[in-house]
Design an enzyme around this catalytic site. Structure first.
Site, PDB file in Angstrom:
ATOM      1  N   LEU A  93      -8.916   1.462  -7.837  1.00  0.00           N
ATOM      2  CA  LEU A  93      -9.931   0.341  -7.347  1.00  0.00           C
ATOM      3  C   LEU A  93     -11.237   0.772  -7.285  1.00  0.00           C
ATOM      4  O   LEU A  93     -11.639   1.844  -6.724  1.00  0.00           O
ATOM      5  CB  LEU A  93      -9.572  -0.232  -6.072  1.00  0.00           C
TER       6      LEU A  93
ATOM      7  N   ASP B  95      -3.199   1.596  10.571  1.00  0.00           N
ATOM      8  CA  ASP B  95      -4.295   2.595  10.525  1.00  0.00           C
ATOM      9  C   ASP B  95      -5.545   2.265   9.992  1.00  0.00           C
ATOM     10  O   ASP B  95      -6.256   2.601   8.927  1.00  0.00           O
ATOM     11  CB  ASP B  95      -3.700   3.897   9.549  1.00  0.00           C
TER      12      ASP B  95
END
Length: 301
Positions: free
Chosen positions: A100, A203
Site C-alpha cells: 500500500l 491497536d
C-alpha cells in the site's frame, strides 16, 4: 536484499518471480521488505520465535476487519493476507500482504475516515465481549475469551492481564497493586455494562491507520487502510480513545466520527480508563510511562 530460503519460497508461491526488494520498517521484532514481483509490489515480514507466531492472529484480525467493513459498506481498505506461515523447525514465520503506497490525506479524507470507522463500529459483532482466541498487542500476548459483562471483560482480560504480563517482564510496580484492585472493583460504575458490541481494531494508533495513495471511488477520494490489528469485540470508545493517546489523527476525523455516531456523555472520563491498558502495555518501553500509569490509577482508585 536476500531472504531466508523459506521466505523466498512463500513469496514465489503467491507472487511469482522476485525482481527486487528494499528493507522497510516492520515493527519492533520483525524484518520487513517491499518486494517487486511479477505480480506487482508486496509487503513481506518475517521473524522467528514468538514474533513469528503473531502472524496467524494478525491475518485472522485483518480478515475479520475486512468482513465487517464490507458488511458496513465502510470506505476502508483492509489488506487481505496473500500468505502467512508460522515458524516451524527453525524456519521463520512469514506474512505477505499487498503493498500500500502512502498518500497525503486531505481534511475531507480524514472526515470520511472518521465516518467509515463509525460505520465499522455500528455492525453488531456478536452476543458477548472478547474474542475466540488469544492474540497479540504488539509483541505481547492479549488475553481474550468471552464475557457477557463489558466491565468484567475489560477489567480481567485487559487491565489485570496486561499488568501481569508486564509484571513478569519486571516493569510493574507492586505499589500499584492496591490502586489497580480498587479500580477494578469500580469499573462497573465507570464503564457501561452492555454497550453495543463493536469489532475493535484494538491497536488504533496513527501508525496503524495508513492513508493510501490509490483513490477509491473518484467521487469520494482516497481511503484509509487499517493494518496490524489486535481485534476483539468491545465498546467502540476503546478504539476512539487510543486514537487520542499518541496523537496523529486530524480533527476532521473526530468530526466525521461524531457526525456518523455521536458519543455518549462521560466519554472523556472513560477514555482515560481505556487508555490505561495501552499505558500499562508500554511500561516495558521505558520509564516515561510510569507517571501516566500512576496518575490514572490514583485518579480512579
Amino acid at each position: 536484499m536476500s531472504f531466508p530460503p523459506s521466505v523466498h519460497a512463500v513469496l514465489v508461491s503467491v507472487a511469482g518471480l522476485v525482481r527486487s526488494a528494499v528493507p522497510v520498517g516492520g515493527g519492533d521484532v520483525s524484518q520487513a521488505a517491499r518486494v517487486e514481483t511479477e505480480a506487482g509490489a508486496v509487503f513481506v515480514k518475517w521473524a522467528e520465535g514468538a514474533a513469528g507466531q503473531t502472524y496467524a492472529a494478525e491475518a485472522a484480525g485483518l480478515a475479520a476487519l475486512a468482513s465487517c467493513a464490507g458488511e458496513a459498506g465502510a470506505e476502508l481498505a483492509v489488506p487481505s493476507p496473500l500468505a502467512f506461515r508460522a515458524p516451524d523447525r527453525g524456519t521463520p514465520g512469514v506474512l505477505v500482504l499487498p503493498w500500500l503506497d502512502r498518500g497525503r490525506p486531505t481534511p475531507a479524507d480524514w472526515r470520511r475516515f472518521g465516518g467509515a470507522l463509525a460505520s465499522l463500529h455500528r455492525v453488531d459483532a456478536g452476543t458477548a465481549y472478547g474474542w475466540e482466541a488469544d492474540n497479540w498487542i504488539g509483541s505481547k500476548p492479549q488475553r481474550n475469551g468471552w464475557e457477557a459483562s463489558w466491565p468484567r471483560f475489560f477489567g480481567e482480560r485487559r487491565l489485570r492481564a496486561q499488568a501481569e504480563t508486564v509484571r513478569l517482564r519486571g516493569a510493574w510496580d507492586p505499589a500499584w497493586d492496591g490502586p489497580l484492585e480498587r479500580l477494578l472493583a469500580r469499573l462497573g460504575e465507570i464503564l457501561p455494562e452492555t454497550p453495543p458490541r463493536s469489532l475493535l481494531h484494538g491497536d488504533l494508533w496513527a501508525g496503524n491507520a495508513l492513508p493510501t495513495a490509490e483513490p477509491g471511488d473518484p467521487r469520494t477520494g482516497s481511503r484509509f487502510a487499517l493494518i496490524d490489528p489486535a481485534v476483539s469485540v468491545g465498546h467502540r470508545e476503546a478504539d476512539l480513545a487510543m486514537t487520542e493517546l499518541f496523537g496523529g489523527f486530524a480533527e476532521p476525523f473526530y468530526d466525521g466520527y461524531r457526525e456518523a455516531w455521536p458519543l455518549e456523555p462521560g466519554y472523556e472520563e472513560r477514555r482515560e480508563v481505556y487508555n490505561l491498558f495501552h499505558l500499562i502495555n508500554h511500561l516495558t518501553h521505558g520509564p516515561g510511562y510510569r507517571a501516566p500509569v500512576e496518575r490514572t490509577l490514583r485518579r480512579f482508585a
